[in-house]
Motif scaffolding. Sequence first.
Motif, PDB file in Angstrom:
ATOM      1  N   ILE A 174     -38.889 -23.690   8.650  1.00  0.00           N
ATOM      2  CA  ILE A 174     -37.980 -24.785   8.952  1.00  0.00           C
ATOM      3  C   ILE A 174     -38.814 -26.060   9.054  1.00  0.00           C
ATOM      4  CG2 ILE A 174     -36.223 -25.678  10.518  1.00  0.00           C
ATOM      5  CD1 ILE A 174     -37.193 -22.088  10.827  1.00  0.00           C
ATOM      6  N   ILE A 175     -38.488 -27.037   8.225  1.00  0.00           N
ATOM      7  CA  ILE A 175     -39.213 -28.296   8.217  1.00  0.00           C
ATOM      8  C   ILE A 175     -38.204 -29.408   8.459  1.00  0.00           C
ATOM      9  CG2 ILE A 175     -40.630 -29.873   6.845  1.00  0.00           C
ATOM     10  CD1 ILE A 175     -41.506 -27.337   5.233  1.00  0.00           C
ATOM     11  N   GLY A 176     -38.479 -30.238   9.449  1.00  0.00           N
ATOM     12  CA  GLY A 176     -37.572 -31.326   9.763  1.00  0.00           C
ATOM     13  C   GLY A 176     -38.320 -32.622   9.983  1.00  0.00           C
ATOM     14  N   LYS A 177     -37.636 -33.719   9.686  1.00  0.00           N
ATOM     15  CA  LYS A 177     -38.242 -35.025   9.931  1.00  0.00           C
ATOM     16  C   LYS A 177     -37.149 -36.067  10.142  1.00  0.00           C
ATOM     17  CE  LYS A 177     -38.628 -36.017   5.005  1.00  0.00           C
ATOM     18  NZ  LYS A 177     -39.489 -36.318   3.897  1.00  0.00           N
ATOM     19  N   ARG A 178     -37.476 -37.057  10.942  1.00  0.00           N
ATOM     20  CA  ARG A 178     -36.568 -38.186  11.152  1.00  0.00           C
ATOM     21  C   ARG A 178     -36.690 -39.074   9.924  1.00  0.00           C
ATOM     22  NH1 ARG A 178     -35.980 -43.357  12.816  1.00  0.00           N
ATOM     23  NH2 ARG A 178     -34.287 -43.792  14.272  1.00  0.00           N
ATOM     24  N   ILE A 179     -35.534 -39.424   9.346  1.00  0.00           N
ATOM     25  CA  ILE A 179     -35.565 -40.232   8.115  1.00  0.00           C
ATOM     26  C   ILE A 179     -35.015 -41.640   8.299  1.00  0.00           C
ATOM     27  CG2 ILE A 179     -35.568 -38.245   6.574  1.00  0.00           C
ATOM     28  CD1 ILE A 179     -32.555 -38.658   6.187  1.00  0.00           C
ATOM     29  N   GLY A 180     -34.570 -41.968   9.504  1.00  0.00           N
ATOM     30  CA  GLY A 180     -34.058 -43.317   9.751  1.00  0.00           C
ATOM     31  C   GLY A 180     -32.964 -43.302  10.792  1.00  0.00           C
ATOM     32  N   ASP A 181     -32.264 -44.415  10.863  1.00  0.00           N
ATOM     33  CA  ASP A 181     -31.148 -44.519  11.804  1.00  0.00           C
ATOM     34  C   ASP A 181     -29.959 -43.744  11.265  1.00  0.00           C
ATOM     35  OD1 ASP A 181     -32.650 -46.177  13.445  1.00  0.00           O
ATOM     36  OD2 ASP A 181     -31.929 -48.002  12.466  1.00  0.00           O
TER      37      ASP A 181
END
Length: 187
Positions: A174-181
Amino acid sequence: MSRFTPLFLLCPLALAACGGSQPAVKAENASIDQVAKATQDAVKMEPGEWETQIKFVSVDVPGMPKAQADMMGQQMAKMSETTHKTCITAEMVSKPPSEMFGGKAGSGCTYDTYELAGGKLNAVMTCKPQGAGEMKATTTGTINSTSYELTSDTVMSGMPGMPGEGKMTSKTQIIGKRIGDCPAAKG
């Protein structure tokens, strides 16, 4: 498999709800609620839009006919091809519900161990829903406030309707990242 799938997919995202260099969290034989409360003061995910990719690395069901196993593998691979986007609000970060940690009261899930320190997570959860066998998920990986990369090894046993001993093992990344608002709500 369907009774455990929601827990299986939600746990890694929930586990990513904390991390970093803030206070370490360590628990043994803890309920979902206890872990949710213990992690509340750890560094939390930054609110915003998050992108999560779930990749099914392997699945094994001893005794399952090859054709059926191949079809299950294809279905899981197809699910891996999708990327999920989720808006995480400031309220969700400040008060993570116990459901984000793999269940709710009465779900039959407990953490055998849960350790979060220095941006590294090691957790083992066991679920024993009434009449549905047992699931044990071991999740390890790295976490910070804007991304996470986790591996989950899951063993389900005593599953009604499954071949052989009703056992299935799987490995998921599982790979997650914040990509913006978060996108503005459409009126």
